[in-house]
Write an enzyme that holds these catalytic residues in place. Structure first.
Site, mmCIF file in Angstrom:
data_model
loop_
_atom_site.group_PDB
_atom_site.id
_atom_site.type_symbol
_atom_site.label_atom_id
_atom_site.label_comp_id
_atom_site.label_asym_id
_atom_site.label_seq_id
_atom_site.Cartn_x
_atom_site.Cartn_y
_atom_site.Cartn_z
ATOM 1 N N ARG A 1 -8.202 -12.826 7.322
ATOM 2 C CA ARG A 1 -8.696 -14.159 7.677
ATOM 3 C C ARG A 1 -9.800 -14.632 6.744
ATOM 4 O O ARG A 1 -10.228 -15.788 6.813
ATOM 5 C CB ARG A 1 -9.232 -14.144 9.118
ATOM 6 N N ARG B 1 -0.236 8.126 6.824
ATOM 7 C CA ARG B 1 -1.555 7.517 7.015
ATOM 8 C C ARG B 1 -1.362 6.072 7.497
ATOM 9 O O ARG B 1 -0.323 5.463 7.243
ATOM 10 C CB ARG B 1 -2.337 7.480 5.706
ATOM 11 N N ASP C 1 -1.355 -17.228 11.355
ATOM 12 C CA ASP C 1 -0.122 -16.705 11.964
ATOM 13 C C ASP C 1 1.115 -17.549 11.610
ATOM 14 O O ASP C 1 2.238 -17.074 11.762
ATOM 15 C CB ASP C 1 -0.262 -16.651 13.492
ATOM 16 N N ARG D 1 3.027 10.117 0.340
ATOM 17 C CA ARG D 1 2.793 9.884 1.771
ATOM 18 C C ARG D 1 3.554 8.657 2.260
ATOM 19 O O ARG D 1 3.920 7.784 1.476
ATOM 20 C CB ARG D 1 1.307 9.572 2.000
#
Ligand code: F6P
Length: 343
Positions: A276, A267, A128, A163
């Protein structure tokens, strides 16, 4: 001969094994003995240890995860947890403990230094990158590159099918993975926890982009981002031992809203724990190695209650208490750079 214990706590990340290897190699050069605690603070509470030698750390440098295992155990939330930690530290004849972790693990380390276990050195890890007092935590660079590669892949399919693809990334309450992976991957909108989502604005950006001939868009959203009116979207409301909810699901909600409001097929791709995993980048291997070596040097100098940190290109040390006092979130200056490329 001094005896050092090491543990890895909280969410795993690439770069933990390079730290363990560096701690062991530097310690052995000094004539120290090293033991590893299994599964974070749980191993210290339960006296669950493994000896760490040249053999046990051989070949682990490129491996993701942690050979010690990890958990989100908080000794302050276990019956007699803190006392057991202190008793086992003493019973094992330890001179120092190196705690490798993020805000939770290092928060415990900081508390313990005040509660009668002062011989602790902290090493900052987390994908993070939300720890203050260090420019970077290891693990972040690997997660960032993984997220960027995923965005690259999603670009080609979004373009082929005309999309919108919403990409949900981790990061808890900090938007570092979202903003940096979004910039690196050329996202058309990036949404972070630090700035509430204005859905009208998001759709306006996408429509503007389509009006200039683009038939696809990539929207990167951090798991901790929130709509202006609502709270966090969570997978589970139950709190863990550190008081955290399990974030996730904002991408799906955002996808529904975008499709409804723009009429463009949308989507959603949630990157999840892919971020991770895997082998650490060179940056994370080197940072982890430098942190591990520095941590042992602090032990040699008996400089405890400190966390190793990166400041510019130097490895420094800062008080543990200061390191866990506040989260490092994305500043507006950084976000403004990302915003230049929206739409
Ligand atoms: O702190 C690292 C992190 O991956 C966060 O980005 C995420 O919110 C959390 O851990 C997920 O935790 P767990 O693997 O326990 O679900």
């Amino acid at each position: 001969m001094a005896k050092i214990g090491i543990l890895t706590g909280g969410g795993d990340c690439p770069g933990l094994n390079p730290v363990i290897r560096a701690v062991v190699r530097r310690s052995i050069n000094e004539g120290f003995e090293v033991i590893g605690f299994k599964n974070g603070w749980k191993g210290l509470i339960e006296k669950d240890t493994i000896p760490l030698t040249l053999e046990t750390v051989s070949g682990i440098l490129p491996k993701g995860g942690t050979i010690l295992g990890t958990s989100r155990t908080n000794p302050y939330k276990k019956e007699n947890g803190v006392q057991k930690v202190k008793d086992n530290f003493k019973a094992l004849g330890l001179d120092a403990l190196i705690a490798v972790g993020g805000e939770d693990t290092l928060g415990v380390a900081s508390k313990l230094t005040k509660d009668g276990l002062p011989n602790i050195v902290g090493v900052p890890k987390t994908i993070d990158n939300d720890l203050s007092s260090t420019d970077y935590t290891f693990g972040f660079d690997t997660a960032l590159n993984t997220a960027m590669e995923c965005i690259d892949k999603l670009h080609t399919t979004a373009e082929s099918h005309h999309r919108i693809i919403v990409v949900e990334v981790m990061g808890r309450h900090a938007g570092w993975i979202a903003v940096e992976a979004g910039i690196a991957g050329g996202a058309d909108v990036i949404l972070i926890p630090e700035i509430p989502i204005d859905i009208e604005e998001v759709c306006a950006i996408i429509k503007k982009r389509h009006s200039r001939g683009k038939t696809f868009s990539i929207v990167v959203v951090a798991e901790g981002a929130q709509f202006k009116k609502d709270g966090f979207v969570t997978q589970e409301q139950k709190l863990d031992e550190f008081g955290h909810v399990r974030l996730g699901g904002i991408g799906e909600m955002l996808g529904v809203e975008i499709e409804k409001r723009t009429g463009y097929e949308t989507r959603v791709s949630v990157l999840g724990h892919i971020q991770r995993g895997g082998t650490p980048t060179a940056f994370d291997r080197i940072l982890g190695t430098r942190f591990g070596v520095k941590a042992v040097e602090l032990v040699i100098k008996k400089t405890f209650g400190r966390m190793v940190a990166l400041s510019g290109n130097k490895i420094v040390d800062v008080p543990l208490e200061q390191a866990v006092a506040a989260l490092k979130t994305v500043d507006s200056e950084f976000y403004e750079i990302a915003r230049v490329f929206f739409g």
